[in-house]
Design a protein around this motif. Structure first.
Motif, PDB file in Angstrom:
ATOM      1  N   ASP A   1       0.827  -1.207   0.000  1.00  0.00           N
ATOM      2  CA  ASP A   1       0.000   0.000   0.000  1.00  0.00           C
ATOM      3  C   ASP A   1       0.861   1.255   0.000  1.00  0.00           C
ATOM      4  N   GLU A   2       1.912   1.255   0.803  1.00  0.00           N
ATOM      5  CA  GLU A   2       2.800   2.418   0.872  1.00  0.00           C
ATOM      6  C   GLU A   2       3.567   2.613  -0.433  1.00  0.00           C
ATOM      7  N   VAL A   3       4.088   1.531  -0.993  1.00  0.00           N
ATOM      8  CA  VAL A   3       4.880   1.617  -2.224  1.00  0.00           C
ATOM      9  C   VAL A   3       4.027   2.070  -3.402  1.00  0.00           C
ATOM     10  N   TYR A   4       2.779   1.589  -3.477  1.00  0.00           N
ATOM     11  CA  TYR A   4       1.925   1.899  -4.626  1.00  0.00           C
ATOM     12  C   TYR A   4       0.958   3.058  -4.400  1.00  0.00           C
TER      13      TYR A   4
ATOM     14  N   GLU B   1      13.730  -3.384  13.270  1.00  0.00           N
ATOM     15  CA  GLU B   1      12.329  -3.825  13.370  1.00  0.00           C
ATOM     16  C   GLU B   1      11.370  -3.045  12.468  1.00  0.00           C
ATOM     17  N   GLN B   2      11.865  -2.099  11.685  1.00  0.00           N
ATOM     18  CA  GLN B   2      11.041  -1.412  10.694  1.00  0.00           C
ATOM     19  C   GLN B   2      11.100  -2.212   9.399  1.00  0.00           C
ATOM     20  N   PRO B   3       9.959  -2.596   8.818  1.00  0.00           N
ATOM     21  CA  PRO B   3      10.008  -3.312   7.549  1.00  0.00           C
ATOM     22  C   PRO B   3      10.568  -2.416   6.445  1.00  0.00           C
ATOM     23  N   VAL B   4      11.525  -2.953   5.717  1.00  0.00           N
ATOM     24  CA  VAL B   4      12.191  -2.241   4.622  1.00  0.00           C
ATOM     25  C   VAL B   4      11.547  -2.601   3.294  1.00  0.00           C
ATOM     26  N   GLY B   5      11.294  -3.889   3.117  1.00  0.00           N
ATOM     27  CA  GLY B   5      10.730  -4.390   1.874  1.00  0.00           C
ATOM     28  C   GLY B   5      10.753  -5.900   1.879  1.00  0.00           C
ATOM     29  N   TYR B   6      10.381  -6.475   0.738  1.00  0.00           N
ATOM     30  CA  TYR B   6      10.337  -7.929   0.651  1.00  0.00           C
ATOM     31  C   TYR B   6      10.382  -8.386  -0.794  1.00  0.00           C
ATOM     32  N   ALA B   7      10.633  -9.677  -0.931  1.00  0.00           N
ATOM     33  CA  ALA B   7      10.550 -10.355  -2.223  1.00  0.00           C
ATOM     34  C   ALA B   7       9.925 -11.717  -1.962  1.00  0.00           C
ATOM     35  N   TYR B   8       9.105 -12.162  -2.916  1.00  0.00           N
ATOM     36  CA  TYR B   8       8.547 -13.506  -2.779  1.00  0.00           C
ATOM     37  C   TYR B   8       8.252 -14.121  -4.127  1.00  0.00           C
ATOM     38  N   GLY B   9       8.064 -15.427  -4.097  1.00  0.00           N
ATOM     39  CA  GLY B   9       7.725 -16.171  -5.298  1.00  0.00           C
ATOM     40  C   GLY B   9       7.620 -17.642  -4.988  1.00  0.00           C
ATOM     41  N   ALA B  10       7.639 -18.458  -6.050  1.00  0.00           N
ATOM     42  CA  ALA B  10       7.541 -19.910  -5.922  1.00  0.00           C
ATOM     43  C   ALA B  10       8.027 -20.532  -7.228  1.00  0.00           C
TER      44      ALA B  10
END
Length: 181
Positions: free
Chosen positions: A29-32, A67-76
């Motif tokens: 939500d913050e990024v977009y 403890e502040q979220p910076v970002g993430y990556a995910y997949g499969a």
């Protein structure tokens, strides 16, 4: 895993999906915020989060700075019945698109909050997600119009293999990219 950059990189999987869902949505939500991307609305993106995190082989890395979220990556990994390559233009050979469940890891999302952009955080998150993966290639989709993002992925070794327009309403043209490992 604590990095030299001071970021704490935490691995999550399918079993953690419920626990990290709101975090993934909040960062998104913050990024977009303020964009006209068809997946900008929380409800629209939540369907994708739920779909990906519902996969048994879902893999995610979330980065934290104190403890502040910076970002993430995910997949499969792509399964033998994937439709990932089906709509790519130009059409790719059957040899290229054949999946085994262990051949290609699909990187669905990589996002970093504004205060940490330009710090190398995205590369750290990306590399940590892929570090222990067994697949011999990685694929991702990026908006054709996001020239800087495409150039960043190219600098990491990704190569464009075609374009695709997803089937959801308002979907943009995306560039399909592959990284051989």
């Amino acid at each position: 895993m604590k990095t030299n950059s001071g970021l704490d990189l935490r691995h999550c999987g399918h079993a953690h999906a419920t626990a990290i869902r709101e975090l993934l949505l909040d960062v998104h939500d913050e990024v977009y915020e303020g964009t006209d991307d068809p997946l900008a609305p929380r409800e629209a993106f939540a369907r994708f989060v739920d779909s990906w995190s519902g996969k048994e082989d879902f893999a995610c890395v979330v980065a934290y700075d104190r403890e502040q979220p910076v970002g993430y990556a995910y997949g499969a990994p792509l399964t033998p019945v994937t439709t990932w390559w089906k709509r790519v233009v130009p059409s790719l050979s059957a040899e290229f698109t054949a999946e085994t469940g262990a051949r290609t890891f699909a990187l669905s999302e990589l996002m970093v909050r504004a205060p940490w952009r330009g710090t190398g955080a995205s590369r750290l998150i990306h590399d940590e997600l892929l570090r222990a993966r067994i697949e011999n290639r990685v694929t991702l989709l990026v908006h054709v119009d996001h020239v800087k993002v495409r150039a960043l992925y190219e600098s990491w070794g990704y190569e464009a293999v075609g374009e695709v327009v997803p089937t959801f309403l308002g979907a943009p043209t995306l560039c399909a990219m592959v990284l051989a490992r």
